[in-house]
Each structure stands twice: as structure tokens, then as C-alpha cells.
Design a protein around this motif. Structure first.
Motif, short mmCIF file in Angstrom:
data_model
loop_
_atom_site.label_atom_id
_atom_site.label_comp_id
_atom_site.label_asym_id
_atom_site.label_seq_id
_atom_site.Cartn_x
_atom_site.Cartn_y
_atom_site.Cartn_z
N HIS A 73 0.86 -1.20 0.00
CA HIS A 73 0.00 0.00 0.00
C HIS A 73 0.89 1.24 0.00
CE1 HIS A 73 -3.73 2.25 1.69
NE2 HIS A 73 -2.78 3.16 1.55
N HIS A 75 1.31 5.41 -1.97
CA HIS A 75 0.81 6.47 -2.86
C HIS A 75 2.05 7.08 -3.50
CE1 HIS A 75 -3.28 6.72 -0.84
NE2 HIS A 75 -2.59 6.12 0.11
N TYR A 132 -1.70 3.64 -5.12
CA TYR A 132 -2.72 4.58 -5.56
C TYR A 132 -2.00 5.56 -6.49
CZ TYR A 132 -5.65 2.95 -1.69
OH TYR A 132 -6.41 2.19 -0.84
N HIS A 228 -9.27 2.57 1.70
CA HIS A 228 -8.87 2.79 3.09
C HIS A 228 -10.04 2.46 4.01
CE1 HIS A 228 -6.11 5.35 0.76
NE2 HIS A 228 -5.25 5.18 1.75
N HIS A 267 -4.87 0.18 6.33
CA HIS A 267 -4.92 0.63 7.74
C HIS A 267 -5.78 -0.31 8.60
CE1 HIS A 267 -2.63 4.16 6.61
NE2 HIS A 267 -3.39 4.18 5.53
N ASP A 318 2.90 2.85 3.05
CA ASP A 318 1.96 3.97 2.88
C ASP A 318 2.69 5.28 2.61
OD1 ASP A 318 -0.53 5.23 2.65
OD2 ASP A 318 -0.56 5.76 4.78
ZN ZN Z 1 -3.15 5.05 1.75
#
Ligand code: ZN
Ligand code: GUN
Length: 426
Positions: A73, A75, A132, A228, A267, A318
Motif C-alpha cells: 500500500h 501512494h 494509488y 482505506h 490501515h 503507505d
Molecule cells: Zn493510503
């Protein structure tokens, strides 16, 4: 044919499912034989040298060979705003994240950031990322294009939002569906790419958009879906006010067809018993993002409890809510969060989460994340004495777990001596 020599640690089973120290086989002088991007054998250096006499030999000495890290996960568009000070989730998104993500409509900028991101993660030993992108299709093309240029197995998708975001970062239910579908058709299964249907989270999508993306996922069930779930308590209050008919946060996704095997729930900290039961029942994956959860002040993920009840759990940086590109640093944070919950994670459990655990969580555990014949040859080689502080502690180690733990706790990209993608050193 190539023989990569070093210490090897190969897991036979999930270390959470029994005594962790017995879950892996360790070879002090091990070898991984690689051909055409695939692992063809794992064993002792002597045995594989005898078996493959013609092979090119790359000797990493006492370097520890592991499967490349799988970051479940991230971004990538938040690379430029990692380590931004002083906000909790919603303010952090509005102050730092959304202004940066708005820049990714510029294809040149998106490509430059994607290149920078992949160079960074490879230098940290990460060979697979699940990202993402932004709302802009350009950001998705940049991501998959940069990964393809490096031969990497990566997953990602267009982040969809049609409310509670700035004008320039909003699409519509229809545009989210159409653009995601076009990108999915372009990238899913192209080389080593996998598409991930990506509604950012419930409060930035209207019910119409969640429904459209649920329909898209149903039409392409071999894709993953990421979002999320229950990251911060203020977020949960806000979300439940927006979807009063839902039983709980998870139920929102469930109602729109956004829950099932292959759903990656980022999360997943503040879960009710009902949510935990339902997540396990459908076989969804929970992605632990420990540096983010401490950095943004979100809470303490229950790795021990969730694993003990049979949940599928992956590990992730993350980036850039997380404060590091390093899966070593991420394992260290997972250890510290475990301690704060009274459940110290064993080094075997930490290494497994960063490799096979994350690979299983993204339903790719049959091809990456393990040192096993037939698996894709994505490898990381770690120096277990990369700094004087780590070296002096590792010197006292009495077994491989004690030797590797100082690198887990104190290591960073200086510990990564080599990263191999599909058998090629990068
Ligand atoms: Zn995230
Ligand atoms: N929730 C919705 N979007 C985000 C994001 O970009 N980062 C984190 N940490 N949580 C989110």
C-alpha cells in the motif's frame, strides 16, 4: 543461468502459524539459481555449483538473500510530500496531499515522479509496489510505464474521488468507471502489471461512484480492489455521518460490492468484532501501515490478534503518509507497534510480512515473495553489518534471527547491497 550466492532464508510456512523460528530454512552458504527471470533452484552453494557448472556466479559473501520486498500500500504521487509536519489525516490530506496530487495532470511531472519513486524503492530493496495513483489517467500511465521500463511486477490504479476533494481532483461516477476501465484494459496483464480498482475511501466517493466501481470490479474479478478502512477515529465519525444506513465503516464497502477476496483494506485499525468477522469470512486483506499509523497519529494495528484469528495481513509503507520508503524501517515500526500492544513480533514474522505475507495479501503469493523454484526472481540482498552500530550488535548474535534483527530495527537503504528484478541486478 546465474547463481546468486549468499546466506539464504526460505520460508516453508507462515511463521504466525507455529514456532516462528522454525518456519524458515537457513543456509549459511546458500544459492539461488536464476534463469530467464525465474528461480530454478534454491539450495546450498556447493550443491548448486555442482549442478550448474556453466552458470555465471555472483557471490554476495555473507549477504542475506531474501525475496524482494512487497510494499502492499503506497501512494507514489506523495513521494514529494513525505515527512510533512504536524497534521492528522483529514487536515494532512487537505494541506499537503491534495495540492501535490493536483500536479499529476501534467504527464511530464507524473513521469518524473514515477521514475524518482521507483529508483528510490529499488534502492531500498522493494521489488513490488501496490500504489494509488491520482485521479489523472496520466499518473497511471506514468506509474505502469516507469515500472515496465524496470521490468517490475507492480499493481496500481486511478484514485477515484467525486466529492470532498478540490475541484481539480474530482471526477464523476461515470468518468471514474470509464477511465478506470480504459486503464484496466490497457495495463492489466501487460507484462508484469496488475490493475487495482481504486476508490480512495468512502468519504471522497458518492454512493453512485462506489456503485460504479463495485460494478467494474465485478466485471473484472481477477483485478484487485484497494481502499482505506477505519484509519482514524475522526474519519470514522465523519464517514458514518455520511452513510447513516450502514452498520459500520466496512458495511459501506460491502453494500457497494467493494468487499471480497482481493480487496486490500489499508490501515484497518479501529475495527469492531463484526467487521473483523466479516473481513475474515470474505477473505479480504488487511494492510498494516505502521510508520503511517504512528506518523499521522492513527493508532495501533492489531497484527498479532488479527493473524491469530486467521486474517490475511500484508505490510506497507503507505508512502507518503508513511515516513519511509524502507520496508526495513516499516518492519521496525511494526515491531514497535506490536510492543505497544504487548505482542512483540518475531524477526521471522516481520520478514514474512514484508515478503510472502504481502504477496499473499495481494493474491500474488504463487509467483513472488518466496525463494521457491518456479517463482519470479525478484531478490534483495542485505548486508547484516551495514553500519558500525548494526555490525557490533550482529557480531554477538547466536542465531540467524538475532543476526538479522539489528538490521530490521536499525537498517535502511545502506543495508541493501543488491536488488534483482526478474533475475537482473538493478
Ligand atoms: Zn493510503
Ligand atoms: N485516506 C484517504 N486517503 C489517504 C491517503 O492518501 N493516505 C492515508 N494515510 N490515508 C488516506
Amino acid at each position: 543461468m546465474k547463481l546468486v550466492l549468499g546466506q539464504t532464508l526460505a520460508f516453508d510456512r507462515d511463521p504466525f502459524a507455529g514456532a516462528p523460528e522454525d518456519a524458515a530454512r537457513w543456509e549459511r552458504q546458500g544459492a539461488v539459481a536464476v534463469e530467464a527471470g525465474v528461480i530454478v533452484a534454491v539450495g546450498s552453494a556447493d550443491a548448486l555449483r555442482a549442478r550448474f557448472r556453466e552458470a555465471e556466479v555472483v557471490d554476495h559473501g555473507a549477504g542475506l538473500i531474501l525475496p524482494g520486498f512487497v510494499d502492499a500500500h503506497v501512494h507514489y504521487p506523495q513521494t514529494g510530500i513525505i515527512a510533512s509536519w504536524g497534521k492528522r489525516l483529514i487536515d494532512w490530506l487537505n494541506s499537503y496531499t491534495f495540492p501535490e496530487e493536483a500536479r499529476f495532470g501534467d504527464a511530464d511531472y507524473a513521469r518524473a515522479q514515477a521514475d524518482r519513486y521507483f529508483d528510490l524503492v529499488l534502492s531500498h530493496g522493494t521489488t513490488t509496489t501496490v500504489s494509488y495513483c491520482t485521479i489523472h489517467p496520466e499518473s497511471v500511465d506514468a506509474y505502469f510505464g516507469a515500472a515496465a521500463a524496470r521490468g517490475m511486477r507492480v499493481y496500481g490504479g486511478k484514485t477515484c474521488m467525486d466529492r470532498n476533494a478540490p475541484d481539480t481532483l474530482r471526477d464523476t461516477a461515470q468518468a471514474a468507471y470509464d477511465q478506470s476501465k480504459a486503464l484496466l484494459e490497457k495495463w492489466h496483464g501487460a507484462g508484469r502489471a496488475g490493475y487495482v480498482v481504486t476508490p480512495r475511501f468512502a468519504p471522497t466517493s458518492t454512493p453512485e461512484q462506489l456503485e460504479a466501481l463495485g460494478a467494474l470490479w465485478a466485471e473484472h474479478p481477477d483485478c484487485l480492489m484497494q481502499t482505506h478502512l477505519s484509519e482514524q477515529v475522526e474519519e470514522i465519525d465523519w464517514v458514518m455521518g455520511m452513510f447513516p444506513e450502514a452498520r459500520d465503516y466496512l458495511d459501506i464497502y460491502d453494500r457497494f460490492g467493494l468487499l471480497g477476496e482481493g480487496a486490500l483494506m489499508g490501515h484497518a485499525i479501529h475495527l469492531s468484532d463484526r467487521e473483523r468477522d466479516r473481513l475474515r469470512e470474505v477473505g479480504a486483506s488487511l494492510i498494516h501501515c505502521p510508520t503511517s499509523n504512528t506518523f499521522i497519529g492513527s493508532g495501533l494495528f492489531d497484527t498479532g490478534g488479527l493473524k491469530a484469528e486467521g486474517q490475511r495481513v500484508g505490510l506497507a509503507t503507505d508512502t507518503g503518509g508513511g515516513s519511509s520508503f524502507s520496508m526495513l524501517r516499516t518492519m521496525a515500526a511494526a515491531y514497535e507497534v506490536g510492543q505497544l500492544r504487548g505482542r512483540p513480533l518475531h524477526p521471522a514474522e516481520l520478514l514474512w510480512l514484508a515478503t510472502a505475507g504481502s504477496a499473499d495479501a495481494i493474491l500474488a503469493g504463487d509467483r513472488i515473495g518466496r525463494l521457491v523454484e518456479g517463482y519470479e526472481a525478484d531478490l534483495v540482498v542485505l548486508d547484516l553489518a551495514s553500519t558500525p552500530g548494526i555490525a557490533q550488535r550482529a557480531e554477538r548474535a547466536e542465531d540467524i534471527w538475532e543476526a538479522v534483527f539489528p538490521t530490521i530495527m536499525m537498517g535502511d537503504d545502506r543495508a541493501v547491497v543488491a536488488t534483482y528484478v526478474a533475475g537482473e541486478k538493478v
